[in-house]
Scaffold this active site. Structure first.
Site, PDB file in Angstrom:
ATOM      1  N   TYR A 134      -2.907  11.159   1.386  1.00 23.54           N
ATOM      2  CA  TYR A 134      -3.449  11.127   0.017  1.00 23.54           C
ATOM      3  C   TYR A 134      -3.390  12.521  -0.605  1.00 23.54           C
ATOM      4  O   TYR A 134      -3.188  12.661  -1.797  1.00 23.54           O
ATOM      5  CB  TYR A 134      -4.898  10.616   0.020  1.00 23.54           C
ATOM      6  CG  TYR A 134      -5.018   9.128   0.258  1.00 23.54           C
ATOM      7  CD1 TYR A 134      -4.939   8.602   1.540  1.00 23.54           C
ATOM      8  CD2 TYR A 134      -5.202   8.254  -0.806  1.00 23.54           C
ATOM      9  CE1 TYR A 134      -5.034   7.247   1.761  1.00 23.54           C
ATOM     10  CE2 TYR A 134      -5.314   6.891  -0.595  1.00 23.54           C
ATOM     11  CZ  TYR A 134      -5.230   6.388   0.688  1.00 23.54           C
ATOM     12  OH  TYR A 134      -5.329   5.045   0.897  1.00 23.54           O
ATOM     13  N   ASP A 148       0.852  -1.197   0.000  1.00 23.97           N
ATOM     14  CA  ASP A 148       0.000   0.000   0.000  1.00 23.97           C
ATOM     15  C   ASP A 148       0.891   1.253   0.000  1.00 23.97           C
ATOM     16  O   ASP A 148       1.806   1.332  -0.792  1.00 23.97           O
ATOM     17  CB  ASP A 148      -0.971  -0.040   1.193  1.00 23.97           C
ATOM     18  CG  ASP A 148      -2.075   0.987   1.073  1.00 23.97           C
ATOM     19  OD1 ASP A 148      -3.122   0.673   0.484  1.00 23.97           O
ATOM     20  OD2 ASP A 148      -1.883   2.124   1.552  1.00 23.97           O
ATOM     21  N   HIS A 205      -4.777  -7.557  -0.286  1.00 17.93           N
ATOM     22  CA  HIS A 205      -4.005  -6.324  -0.154  1.00 17.93           C
ATOM     23  C   HIS A 205      -3.117  -6.271   1.095  1.00 17.93           C
ATOM     24  O   HIS A 205      -2.056  -5.683   1.068  1.00 17.93           O
ATOM     25  CB  HIS A 205      -4.993  -5.162  -0.154  1.00 17.93           C
ATOM     26  CG  HIS A 205      -4.358  -3.815  -0.141  1.00 17.93           C
ATOM     27  ND1 HIS A 205      -3.744  -3.281  -1.250  1.00 17.93           N
ATOM     28  CD2 HIS A 205      -4.235  -2.887   0.842  1.00 17.93           C
ATOM     29  CE1 HIS A 205      -3.284  -2.075  -0.948  1.00 17.93           C
ATOM     30  NE2 HIS A 205      -3.566  -1.816   0.304  1.00 17.93           N
TER      31      HIS A 205
END
Lengths: 409, 408
Positions: free
Chosen positions: B334, B195, B386
């Site tokens: 982000y 990630d 993930h």
């Protein structure tokens, strides 16, 4: 929420409706308001954003000001009384209870008009235009300006029912509104809307029921197909745009890059549990609509500067309604229901009046508007006002409706 | 949360560190746990989604099962005890306190390894791999497989400081990690991540600080740029792809089309997410909506199914976010990043790639070879998604051992 409803043939007759129309009164228990204030005061806050501007979203200083006023001085009962000072009703259409306000003018030749709010709006957005529209002689107009006004809550919004199955998209709402108007005995009416209300109104015009004589939108969504396509693919604008069209294109392209909140609601509305559980989360989510209105709301709450006719109470009336009806998630679902484009060539033949407000998210050029509305009976660019025009600039807004529909009476 | 930190030369020496590194002990008051349970029980719920599947996001039945367990049986103190059994430190780098776990192997030739979590991850994701990495002889490996392990919390995450100004991008974090390894006295080391951790190890690979021998990623930035752009634009798979490439293209296309909402919101409006700070259920739902494949694993776990992680694992991680109040501060990463997640970044040093079939984009070997000219090792696993370290710890440890063997 408890809502006093009763099926009363007299009440229905009084408003010219069928027997399946029930009077409705807004009445939230004090416990709901106490719990709301308790939750606001118990808010667990994040730290301040790491920038000095709005680029990371709704700033901490603003939400704290909103929360402080909301939990102390703000009084929901005032707007509740205002709502109850008008006749409210519920009627089941297409399997769902639809709430609406219905205010008849005393002028017998008044034009029936259905006005549709958007997100994050509600009938509270329309409260300021009711009296001028229905009683024009007391508000600078003449008897021939009068409207009978119908203001529904969209499905999943306000006091309307919340759909439990998919399918309540703007087109279905448009059909429901036509059924509502017919049920009220109106066989010749006009429709108005902004934001989602603009979509509902445009789609109603596309459906073109014989009873609909014209529409007015303050968010048209008009754009030629090549422009709409370029926007969706993120490609360069089509060649040959005028300066005004290029400006609109740039505004729309900006919007496509800056609507994460709407994209989230269109993708996974059910993930937004915070909107049901946290008043401050709901308030921030609703305030984060567009750059211009956000800027005004900051000035209003933080600096005490006026925002047209909008007050702090107005903003919180709308948010509190969403909180008390627990419609944060159900209202967000409309974004997942709508599969069409946000800007479109609607190819509408029904007579249309279009008002362009300078702080709306884009200013639809007359060229695109004429193309989308083949029978454009009114087009006006206003000197002031933004996305929530009926709420912020009610006088200008009312005047647009009077002038816009004059030729159809 | 209060954190007991002390500057102790002895402690630093004991862990093979330099001064400026403080021992850290977490101390979560009982009142915070009581308040968390109170809030969970007082949750005001929306109605059920209007569809019979997960296409509208986190389903009411799933989140209510999670909340029911979280508000009653779940016990944070268990994972806290596991955390406290490990040596924790804090050191200031580039103006910010960086928290990390540092476990040295008893094997003297152990290879130093810095492991970076992502969002919505934390150091809790890595707890299962510490023992096998540092003590391989007790876990199916040989002494030559040993690692000294450093597991930092990213800025704004877990027990690290929260930046108060902008600029803590993955590039800056990557540089900070090189500083951290240097400060710990490691002159030859490797880095692992998934990630955001994968973006950071890719970035470290590009920066190639002296001492970094290679990286291991379980979310390789290796989709050919033109394919990545086509998938993002919602285009059909271009002609000429083989079956495996086509499946990978469709996998990531699905994510771009249906699963990107939360990332766009955090990338543009992290500060608007007051609900993940004020509502435990708001936070939990936001976290478990990471990608549809992981969401389905989590939903099955709360339905009583068996997966690579347990209900406690999932809630340990979410509770850490809640207790450290890092919902919004973690989301800001982000906003800080403007680069690609899945496209190649130009890593020239040796790379180890673990490809899991239910990762957002399971990377075919062909793409890994194109993206990483010095691909040292590639393995495609039969199962896993993930959160590999959390869910497939053995597979990930095997790849770190095998992949880095040639670099020791």
């Amino acid at each position: 929420m408890t809502a006093k409803t009763e099926t009363l043939r007299d009440a229905a007759r009084k408003t010219g409706g069928g027997s399946d129309i029930r009077p409705f009164q807004v009445s939230f228990p004090e416990a709901d308001l106490t719990d709301l204030r308790r939750r606001i005061k118990a808010t667990r806050w994040p730290e301040q954003e790491t920038v000095a501007d709005f680029s990371q979203g709704v700033q901490l200083a603003l939400t704290r000001k909103v929360a402080q006023y909301w939990a102390t001085d703000y009084d929901w009962r005032k707007v509740e009384a205002k709502l109850n000072s008008y006749p409210n009703f519920l009627t089941e259409i297409d399997g769902l209870d639809i709430h609406f306000m219905h205010i008849r003018s005393k002028h017998e030749n008044a034009l029936p008009l259905i006005v549709t709010h958007g997100w994050p709006g509600s009938p509270i957005e329309q409260l300021k235009i009711i009296d001028p529209l229905t009683n024009p002689t007391a508000h600078g107009g003449s008897a021939s300006d009068a409207f009978h006004v119908v203001i529904p809550s969209m499905a999943g919004y306000g006091f309307s029912g919340k759909p439990t199955t998919p399918g309540w998209d703007p087109a279905r709402m448009a059909r429901a509104w036509v059924e509502l108007m017919k049920r009220l005995g109106y066989n010749r009416f006009a429709a108005q809307g902004g934001d989602w209300g603009g979509f509902v109104t445009n789609l109603m015009a596309q459906q073109a029921p014989p009873e609909l004589i014209g529409i007015h939108v303050n968010f048209s969504g008009a754009a030629p197909p090549d422009v709409a396509k370029a926007l969706q693919s993120g490609g360069p604008p089509p060649a040959g745009l005028s300066a005004e069209e290029q400006r609109a294109y740039d505004q729309m392209a900006f919007l496509y890059q800056h609507v994460p909140t709407q994209i989230m609601m269109a993708a996974h509305p059910q993930t937004l549990y915070g909107l049901a559980d946290s008043p401050v989360a709901l308030a921030a989510w609703m305030i984060d609509h567009d750059v211009a209105s956000y800027g005004h709301i900051v000035k209003l709450f933080v600096d005490g500067e006026p925002y047209g006719d909008l007050t702090r109470d107005d903003i919180l009336d709308n948010i509190t309604l969403s909180w008390l009806t627990n419609t944060g998630v159900s209202s967000a679902r409309l974004y997942v229901e709508y599969k069409g484009a946000f800007f479109n060539d609607y190819k509408i033949s029904v007579p249309a009046a279009v008002s362009v407000f300078p702080e709306e998210v884009y200013q639809a050029p007359r060229s695109w508007t004429e193309r989308s509305y083949r029978n454009l009976i009114h087009f006006n660019e206003l000197p002031k006002g933004g996305h929530f025009a009926a709420w912020e600039q009610p006088q200008l807004f009312v005047n647009e409706l009077r002038v816009g529909f004059k030729s159809l009476r | 949360m209060t954190a007991k930190t002390e500057t102790m030369t002895d402690v630093a020496r004991e862990a093979g560190t330099s001064p400026g590194i403080r021992r850290f002990q977490m101390n979560i008051p009982e009142a915070e746990l009581v308040e968390l349970r109170r809030r969970i029980k007082a949750t005001r719920w929306p109605e059920k989604e209007v569809v019979a599947d997960d296409t509208q996001g986190v389903q009411l039945a799933t989140i209510q099962k999670l909340a029911s367990y979280w508000g009653s049986e779940y016990d944070w103190r268990k994972v806290e005890a596991r955390l406290k059994a490990l040596p924790h430190f804090i050191t200031e780098i580039d103006g910010l306190d960086i928290h990390f776990i540092h476990v040295k192997s008893k094997e003297k030739d152990a290879l130093p390894l810095i492991v970076t979590h992502g969002w919505p991850g934390s150091i809790i994701e890595q707890l299962k791999i510490i023992e096998p990495l540092t003590n391989p002889t007790a876990h199916g490996g040989s002494a030559a497989d040993a690692f000294d392990v450093v597991i930092p919390s990213m800025p704004g995450y877990g027990f690290s400081g929260k930046p108060t100004t902008n600029g803590w991008s993955p590039e800056r974090i990557a540089r900070a990690w090189a500083t951290l390894m240097e400060r710990l006295g490691y002159q030859r080391y490797v880095a692992q991540g998934g990630d955001w951790g994968a973006v950071i190890v890719d970035t470290m690979g590009v920066q190639a600080p002296p001492g970094l021998l290679g990286i291991h990623t379980n979310m390789a930035g290796a989709i050919p740029a033109e394919l990545n752009a086509a998938a993002f634009a919602g285009a059909e798979p271009p002609p000429g792809l083989d079956e495996e490439e086509k499946r990978s293209f469709e996998h990531v296309s699905f994510f771009y089309k249906h699963g990107l909402g939360y990332a766009l919101e955090m990338g543009n409006r992290p500060q608007t997410l007051y609900g993940i700070e004020d509502s435990p259920v708001g936070l939990a739902a936001w976290i478990i909506d990471h990608d549809i494949w992981t969401y389905r694993q989590i939903a099955r776990v709360f339905d009583g199914g068996t997966e690579g992680f347990t209900r406690d694992d999932i809630l340990d991680n979410i509770t850490l976010y809640w207790l450290t109040k890092t919902g919004v501060s973690s989301a800001r990463l982000y906003w800080e990043y403007h680069g690609a997640f899945f496209a190649p970044k130009g890593v020239k040093i040796p790379v180890v790639v673990s490809a899991f079939p239910e990762e957002i984009c399971p990377i075919p070997r062909k793409w890994a070879e194109q993206a990483y000219p010095k691909l040292a090792y590639y393995k495609r696993h039969p199962a896993g998604a993930h959160f590999a370290a959390f869910e497939q710890p053995q597979a990930l440890v095997d790849d770190s051992r095998a992949g880095f063997r040639s670099l020791r």
